[in-house]
Each structure stands twice: as C-alpha cells, then as structure tokens.
Motif scaffolding. Structure first.
Motif, PDB file in Angstrom:
ATOM      1  N   ALA A 121      87.651  38.135  71.427  1.00 46.73           N
ATOM      2  CA  ALA A 121      87.702  38.095  72.890  1.00 46.73           C
ATOM      3  C   ALA A 121      88.559  39.226  73.433  1.00 46.73           C
ATOM      4  CB  ALA A 121      88.263  36.752  73.338  1.00 46.73           C
ATOM      5  N   GLY A 122      89.639  39.560  72.715  1.00 51.09           N
ATOM      6  CA  GLY A 122      90.479  40.672  73.152  1.00 51.09           C
ATOM      7  C   GLY A 122      89.723  41.995  73.120  1.00 51.09           C
ATOM      8  N   THR A 123      88.879  42.190  72.103  1.00 48.17           N
ATOM      9  CA  THR A 123      88.079  43.413  72.012  1.00 48.17           C
ATOM     10  C   THR A 123      87.082  43.503  73.155  1.00 48.17           C
ATOM     11  OG1 THR A 123      88.277  43.402  69.604  1.00 48.17           O
ATOM     12  CG2 THR A 123      86.503  44.726  70.542  1.00 48.17           C
ATOM     13  N   VAL A 124      86.400  42.402  73.464  1.00 39.70           N
ATOM     14  CA  VAL A 124      85.426  42.381  74.559  1.00 39.70           C
ATOM     15  C   VAL A 124      86.118  42.659  75.891  1.00 39.70           C
ATOM     16  CG1 VAL A 124      83.831  40.910  75.849  1.00 39.70           C
ATOM     17  CG2 VAL A 124      83.827  40.863  73.352  1.00 39.70           C
ATOM     18  N   GLN A 125      87.296  42.060  76.064  1.00 38.42           N
ATOM     19  CA  GLN A 125      88.038  42.293  77.303  1.00 38.42           C
ATOM     20  C   GLN A 125      88.417  43.756  77.445  1.00 38.42           C
ATOM     21  OE1 GLN A 125      91.819  40.280  77.480  1.00 38.42           O
ATOM     22  NE2 GLN A 125      92.497  41.507  79.230  1.00 38.42           N
ATOM     23  N   SER A 126      88.851  44.372  76.346  1.00 45.31           N
ATOM     24  CA  SER A 126      89.209  45.788  76.389  1.00 45.31           C
ATOM     25  C   SER A 126      88.007  46.661  76.741  1.00 45.31           C
ATOM     26  CB  SER A 126      89.792  46.211  75.039  1.00 45.31           C
ATOM     27  OG  SER A 126      90.119  47.577  75.027  1.00 45.31           O
ATOM     28  N   ASP A 127      86.839  46.346  76.146  1.00 48.59           N
ATOM     29  CA  ASP A 127      85.619  47.102  76.469  1.00 48.59           C
ATOM     30  C   ASP A 127      85.292  46.983  77.943  1.00 48.59           C
ATOM     31  OD1 ASP A 127      85.444  47.731  73.801  1.00 48.59           O
ATOM     32  OD2 ASP A 127      83.901  46.225  73.343  1.00 48.59           O
ATOM     33  N   ALA A 128      85.365  45.759  78.476  1.00 47.88           N
ATOM     34  CA  ALA A 128      85.000  45.531  79.877  1.00 47.88           C
ATOM     35  C   ALA A 128      85.946  46.273  80.817  1.00 47.88           C
ATOM     36  CB  ALA A 128      85.028  44.039  80.166  1.00 47.88           C
ATOM     37  N   ASP A 129      87.240  46.267  80.494  1.00 45.70           N
ATOM     38  CA  ASP A 129      88.195  46.981  81.347  1.00 45.70           C
ATOM     39  C   ASP A 129      87.925  48.485  81.335  1.00 45.70           C
ATOM     40  OD1 ASP A 129      89.417  44.599  81.977  1.00 45.70           O
ATOM     41  OD2 ASP A 129      91.035  44.802  80.513  1.00 45.70           O
ATOM     42  N   GLN A 130      87.616  49.041  80.162  1.00 45.30           N
ATOM     43  CA  GLN A 130      87.346  50.470  80.074  1.00 45.30           C
ATOM     44  C   GLN A 130      86.079  50.842  80.840  1.00 45.30           C
ATOM     45  OE1 GLN A 130      89.348  52.890  78.644  1.00 45.30           O
ATOM     46  NE2 GLN A 130      87.905  54.193  79.782  1.00 45.30           N
ATOM     47  N   LEU A 189      78.756  51.182  76.665  1.00 50.03           N
ATOM     48  CA  LEU A 189      77.974  49.994  77.030  1.00 50.03           C
ATOM     49  C   LEU A 189      77.302  49.376  75.795  1.00 50.03           C
ATOM     50  CD1 LEU A 189      76.370  51.274  80.370  1.00 50.03           C
ATOM     51  CD2 LEU A 189      78.003  49.370  80.125  1.00 50.03           C
ATOM     52  N   ASN A 190      76.807  50.222  74.905  1.00 47.48           N
ATOM     53  CA  ASN A 190      76.213  49.704  73.671  1.00 47.48           C
ATOM     54  C   ASN A 190      77.261  48.991  72.808  1.00 47.48           C
ATOM     55  OD1 ASN A 190      73.685  50.722  74.360  1.00 47.48           O
ATOM     56  ND2 ASN A 190      74.075  52.700  73.355  1.00 47.48           N
TER      57      ASN A 190
END
Length: 467
Positions: A411-420, A450-451
């Motif tokens: 979940a932390g990785t997904v959150q980081s992707d979304a913020d970037q 995005l991918n």
C-alpha cells in the motif's frame, strides 16, 4: 494490647530515634495472631463499607493535597488543619489495608483519629524543604514505581495463596506476615511522602537493622491499651493516711486504732483461721492485666527486622510485580494491535472503493482531452483534475489499515506512485505552451509511471487476496 504506639510519640523537638528524622513516618505491627476463619472467608465483603468511605475521603484528600502543595511552597509546612485531615486519612487507610491484607482480624474503627488497633502509624508533619515540595511529584517517581511493583506483586497470586493459608491454618506464617508488613509499610511511607506529610524519602522495604533505634512506645501520651492500668492506679491519693495537723505520729508498729476485745476472734466452737489466711479471696484474675499482645519489634514497636525468609519473600513480591507489569504491557499492546488490525476482506473493500473514485476520472481523461479541440488551457484543466484525483487516492490509501506487513508495504508503494503521478499532472497543468507541455511529458516519464502504478496496484490486490 499494651504500649499502644499512638499520638505524638516523640515530643516536639525530639528526634525519632538515633539518626532518624523527626518527621519520619513510623508503622508498627502486632505479632501474628490467630484469625477467625469465617471473617477471613468474607474479608473483602466485610471491608466494603470502609472501602466506600475511603473512596470518598480519597477524593477529598486529593483536593487537600493540591491546596497543601501551594501552602507548603509559601509556608514551608502544612497548615495544621489540613495536615491533620491527611494524617487521619492515612491512619484510616493503614487500618483498612492491614485488615484487608490479613495482618489482623480486628475490624477497623470508622475513625480519622487515633485508635487502639494492631496496625499503627505515627505521622508527625514538620518543616518542609520548599524546593523538594516544588518537585515532589518528580522526586516521588522512583518510590512510586517501587511501591507499585511491590503492591502489584502482593495483590495478585500472593494474596490469594495467603488467603488460602490463613483460611486453612487460621494464622499467617510469621515470615509471610513480616514480608507483607514490610511491603505495606513502604507503601504507607510513599503515600505520606506524596501527601507532603513528611520530608523523609520512603525507605526500609527490606526491613530495619537489628540495632536501629526508634522512639520508645510510651513516649508522649499513647492511648491506653488493654490490661494497662491508668496512671496512679492503686496508689493512695495525695495526703491519704497523713496525720492531721496537731495529731501525734503513731509509734512504730503501734496501731492508731485498737479494736474492742474479742473483735475479730472466732466464737466458741469455731475453728481458728490459719495464720495470715484471708477470710475473703478475690475472684481469680481480679486486678490482673489482660493477655498482652506483643509487637513485631518487641520493645521497639516501630522497628521491623525481617528474617532471611521474609526478605526473600519481599524480593519475590518485586519479581512478581515486574512480571505482572510486563505481561500487562504486552496484553495492552496486543489488544491495541488487534483493535487496529482489519481483515483482508475489509481492507480490500476499502482499497477498491478508493480506486473506483479514481477510475471515474481516469476513464474520462481521453474523451475530455479530445473535447478540448487542441486548446492548451482546456487540457491544463483536465490535467489539474487528474492531479487532484491521484492525490486524493494516495491520501485514501494512506488512511486504510492493512492486515499484514506485506500489504502495508504494498500500500505504501501504491501511495507513493499516486502522489508522484499527481505531482507530474500538476506540472502539466501549468505548461504555458505546447512545446513546454511536450518537454514535461518526456522529462517525467509519465506514461511509464502510469504503467508502474497499475502493476503495483495489482500487487497490492494480491497481498489482500484479490485477483
């Protein structure tokens, strides 16, 4: 009871024994005595009235202590009336604790003042160091921890075992009695120190030295104990048997009054009484003191010398207290962790709800850009909406509790992707020309990000048991 150590056992200006502070809190315990098994069985129930009263008095005592703290900072001592109330509360507490911890079978009196009881405390408030008063709570922390551990160790399995022993045997073994008395004495001294009734720091958890001196039990004016005659009892009143003025002193061995002849002589036919045999004998036990109950300290009631076994038991109380405290902390941590942990299904549902809101914005992105007809300002507005949607999704993911460390990391990785991604779309929304827009797209690598976001989201789903 005799030599009851009550009252101001040390006169003003005197010390509490060699090398002892005059305001030191002293506690005396009677010798272990047989107890009524029926009252032992229901001891807690019998003590309920006292516990209710102590609860109410304890609330008042807390308010009085706060007032006394301010007063002591100014005066350097407690106001007399308030100090006497706190002393009375402590006396009551001592008696009830002694009764509850099976140190005596006598029911405590409902009394703030001094009373004839097998567990006694001597409180002598005196001058206080203002600096020590200012930091009293901080200074009391070590004693509070030690006292809490000892009491915690006694109140758990130890008191249950003690209760069974006294219930079966009818009396507490002396080493166990001494150990519980030592733990209680330390707790009372700590409470008195916290209540500003003394400037002496709590000590003596493992007992006193055999040669340690304390004030004599008869110092001052203690309440008379059982079997103790009143002062002057059996002594003639002043002037009694003194000759009146003008009358001659009778000669040695000469009686002042001669009975008539034959008075006191047996009549004819009556036997001669034996020589010096009284004609009337007082009832058995008349004028004899009642059985005396001794103190643990013997002729030094305030002294508490522990045997080696008793000291070992006090150490065991401490060890049990530490163990119980550690287990309590662990249980609290586990309970808190359980309350914060959700099932995989609940976490997966929360993630899917957040993603559904993001998908609404992402799904309409291409159609909105096409509808702009190549106008950069319109495209900027669409990019701004995308930026806001991804940032909201990242915030939602951060607020979802995950059931496992793996799902938390995913979940932390997904959150980081979304913020970037949100940050990159925000940069695109500020582009002022087509060339700047294209350069921003190329420099951010937005398409690859995005991918990566899609792949990380699917990885989060797998940790939650979805797809």
């Amino acid at each position: 009871m005799t030599d009851m150590p009550l009252g101001t056992a040390t006169p003003p200006g005197a010390t509490g024994g060699a090398g002892r502070a005059p305001d030191e809190i002293l506690v005396a315990f009677a010798e272990p005595a047989p107890q009524n098994r029926l009252t032992v069985l229901v001891r807690i129930i019998l003590a309920i009235p006292h516990l209710v009263v102590l609860w109410a008095l304890g609330i008042a005592a807390e308010v009085v202590v706060i007032i006394c703290w301010f007063a002591a900072l100014v005066l350097g001592r407690l106001p007399v009336g308030l100090g006497e109330f706190l002393s009375g509360y402590l006396r009551w507490l001592v008696r009830v604790q002694g009764y509850l911890f099976l140190l005596t079978d006598r029911y405590p009196p409902f009394e703030l003042g001094e009373a004839d009881y097998p567990v006694q405390i001597l409180v002598r408030p005196g001058p206080l160091n203002r600096l020590a008063v200012l930091f009293r709570i901080i200074l009391a922390i070590p004693a509070a921890l030690l006292s809490s551990l000892v009491v915690l160790g006694m109140e758990t399995i130890v008191m249950f075992v003690t209760w069974l022993i006294v219930l079966i045997a009818g009396q507490m073994p002396r080493p166990l009695y001494e150990a519980i008395a030592a733990g209680q004495r330390y707790y009372f001294r700590y409470t008195g120190y916290l209540f500003l009734l003394t400037g002496s720091y709590p000590w003596g958890l493992f007992g006193d030295q055999p040669d340690q001196a304390y004030p004599a039990p008869a110092s001052g004016q203690p309440v008379l104990g059982y079997g103790q005659p009143a002062p002057g009892y059996g002594q003639p009143a002043p002037g009694y048997a003194e000759p009146a003025p003008g009358y001659a002193e009778p000669g040695y061995g000469q009686p002042e009054y001669q009975p008539p002849a034959g008075y006191g002589q047996p009549g004819p036919g009556y036997p001669e009484p034996a020589y010096r045999q009284p004609e009337y004998a007082p009832p058995a036990g008349y004028a004899q003191p009642a059985a005396v109950t001794g103190w643990l300290g013997g002729d030094q009631p305030w002294r508490l010398v522990l045997s080696g076994t008793a000291k070992g038991l006090v150490g065991m109380f401490l060890a049990i207290g530490v163990l119980v405290a550690v287990l309590w902390v662990v249980l609290i941590a586990v309970a808190a962790s359980s309350n914060n942990t959700v099932s995989k299904a609940v976490a997966a549902a929360s993630v899917q709800t957040a993603y559904a809101k993001l998908s609404t914005t992402v799904g309409s992105f291409d159609s909105k850009v096409s509808g702009c007809g190549g106008k950069l300002s319109c495209v900027n507005r669409v990019d701004s909406q995308m930026s806001q949607s991804f940032r909201t999704f990242g915030s939602d993911i951060q607020g979802i509790s995950m059931p496992t460390p793996a799902s938390t990391a995913a979940a932390g990785t997904v959150q980081s992707d979304a913020d970037q991604i949100g940050t990159d779309f925000q940069r695109l929304s500020t582009a002022s020309s087509v060339s700047q827009y294209q350069q921003t797209v190329a420099s951010t690598g937005l398409e690859g990000l995005l991918n990566q976001f899609d792949a990380d989201y699917r990885g989060l789903g797998r940790t939650l048991g979805v797809g």
